[in-house]
Design a protein around this motif. Structure first.
Motif, PDB file in Angstrom:
ATOM      1  N   THR A  28       0.829  -1.207   0.000  1.00  0.00           N
ATOM      2  CA  THR A  28       0.000   0.000   0.000  1.00  0.00           C
ATOM      3  C   THR A  28       0.866   1.260   0.000  1.00  0.00           C
ATOM      4  O   THR A  28       0.594   2.210  -0.754  1.00  0.00           O
ATOM      5  CB  THR A  28      -0.940  -0.026   1.225  1.00  0.00           C
ATOM      6  OG1 THR A  28      -1.748  -1.200   1.122  1.00  0.00           O
ATOM      7  CG2 THR A  28      -1.818   1.203   1.278  1.00  0.00           C
ATOM      8  N   ASP A  49      -7.860   0.536  -5.243  1.00  0.00           N
ATOM      9  CA  ASP A  49      -7.718  -0.081  -3.923  1.00  0.00           C
ATOM     10  C   ASP A  49      -8.510  -1.385  -3.907  1.00  0.00           C
ATOM     11  O   ASP A  49      -9.733  -1.385  -3.873  1.00  0.00           O
ATOM     12  CB  ASP A  49      -8.232   0.889  -2.845  1.00  0.00           C
ATOM     13  CG  ASP A  49      -7.897   0.412  -1.430  1.00  0.00           C
ATOM     14  OD1 ASP A  49      -7.472  -0.757  -1.285  1.00  0.00           O
ATOM     15  OD2 ASP A  49      -8.072   1.204  -0.485  1.00  0.00           O
ATOM     16  N   ALA A  56      -5.110   2.176   1.323  1.00  0.00           N
ATOM     17  CA  ALA A  56      -4.699   3.124   0.275  1.00  0.00           C
ATOM     18  C   ALA A  56      -5.689   4.290   0.232  1.00  0.00           C
ATOM     19  O   ALA A  56      -5.305   5.448   0.051  1.00  0.00           O
ATOM     20  CB  ALA A  56      -4.614   2.426  -1.083  1.00  0.00           C
ATOM     21  N   ASP A 141      -3.589  -1.947  -5.839  1.00  0.00           N
ATOM     22  CA  ASP A 141      -3.122  -2.327  -4.505  1.00  0.00           C
ATOM     23  C   ASP A 141      -3.864  -3.588  -4.082  1.00  0.00           C
ATOM     24  O   ASP A 141      -5.058  -3.551  -3.784  1.00  0.00           O
ATOM     25  CB  ASP A 141      -3.395  -1.171  -3.521  1.00  0.00           C
ATOM     26  CG  ASP A 141      -2.788  -1.435  -2.149  1.00  0.00           C
ATOM     27  OD1 ASP A 141      -1.831  -2.240  -2.063  1.00  0.00           O
ATOM     28  OD2 ASP A 141      -3.272  -0.844  -1.166  1.00  0.00           O
TER      29      ASP A 141
END
Ligand SMILES: Nc1ncnc2c1ncn2[C@@H]1O[C@H](COP(=O)(O)OP(=O)(O)O)[C@@H](O)[C@H]1O
Ligand SMILES: [Mg+2]
Length: 276
Positions: A28, A49, A56, A141
């Motif tokens: 992250t 995210d 994030a 992420d």
């Protein structure tokens, strides 16, 4: 007569998955700060995210109340990625936030035929959304698992970027990650490459950090970026202010390392693209 004026075809952004099934290795942190550094050099970047924890999203200052549409809605097919995308405080950096709903998404989509391609389709559609057609990078992420969510990320990506923490067990689990990349390449996404491995939380005062760095370089060779991210307290403080480290303290060693990483990533992208 037929109009033969060439129409500019939309260009797909480069899509990179930040993946490692271990938690706490810097996925992250790397998504936020590499994204910021890329945006600072003029790229237009979207961070997706895909972790239900939403670190994030929080680290970029998007609080839970303002996460109207999330990556859960995107994977369920209810909204497009462009609709979920929000501006951040960094010019040129956008975020598709996540919420805890994402914990249940695998059950929702498990029985559908395109379950592994949900994110890929959403990114393909982005190119036809006016607000997003000029994106140059998408950074995903991933959660700390090799679940269907991570498989979606790898299926949608051009390459995987692996953050590896400079600690004793750094290489443990890496073979499993590489096996998953192979499986995705064999079945779901033949163009998936390994962008590189970035060593994180390096502590120059700790002999072990140096030993781990040497071992990883010996094992993975030039897959490892030259840039090493140092352990730096400013990096760990920044998320509580909802800011990337580069905004919180541009001059700290961590921010400077992420700027160097961004130029290495761009250089590798050019090489990968030329080889494709
Ligand atoms: N270079 C660094 N120096 C100091 N702390 C770091 C650094 N990189 C990450 N951290 C901290 O380590 C923890 C785990 O990092 P994170 O990026 O959330 O890992 P992951 O996403 O892989 O779980 C976070 O508290 C983060 O602030
Ligand atoms: Mg994380």
């Amino acid at each position: 007569m037929t109009d033969l004026t060439p129409v500019a075809l939309p260009r797909r952004p480069r899509v990179l998955a930040l993946a490692n099934q271990k938690g706490g290795v810097g996925k992250t942190t790397t998504a936020i700060n590499l994204g910021t550094a890329l945006a600072a050099t003029g790229e237009k970047v979207l961070i997706v995210d895909l972790d239900p924890q939403g670190n994030a999203s929080t680290g970029l200052g998007i609080d839970r109340k303002s996460r109207k549409s999330s990556t859960y809605d995107v994977l369920c097919g209810d909204v497009g990625l462009g609709q979920a995308m929000q501006e951040t405080a960094v010019p040129g950096l956008f975020l598709a936030p996540s919420t805890l709903d994402l914990l249940g998404v695998e059950l929702e989509i498990a029985s559908s035929k395109d379950r592994a391609h949900r994110l890929k389709h959403a990114i393909d559609e982005l190119m036809y959304d006016q607000r997003c057609s000029d994106l140059t990078y998408v950074l995903i992420d991933c959660p700390p698992s090799l679940s269907l969510i991570t498989i979606n990320a790898m299926t949608a990506s051009d390459a995987v970027l692996v953050p590896l923490q400079c600690e004793f067990f750094a290489l443990e689990g890496l073979s499993q990650l590489l096996k998953t990349v192979e499986q995705v390449r064999a079945g779901l996404n033949p163009r998936l490459a390994i962008q590189g491995v970035v060593l994180t939380m390096y502590d120059a005062r700790n002999n072990l950090s140096g030993q781990v760095m040497a071992d990883v370089r010996e094992f993975l060779g030039d897959k490892v970026y030259e840039t090493v991210i140092p352990r730096n307290v400013r990096i760990s403080e920044a998320p509580s202010y909802g800011k990337p480290a580069l905004l919180y303290d541009l001059r700290c060693s961590g921010s400077q390392a992420y700027l160097r990483l961004a130029s290495e990533v761009i250089k590798r992208e050019r090489a990968l693209r030329a080889a494709a």
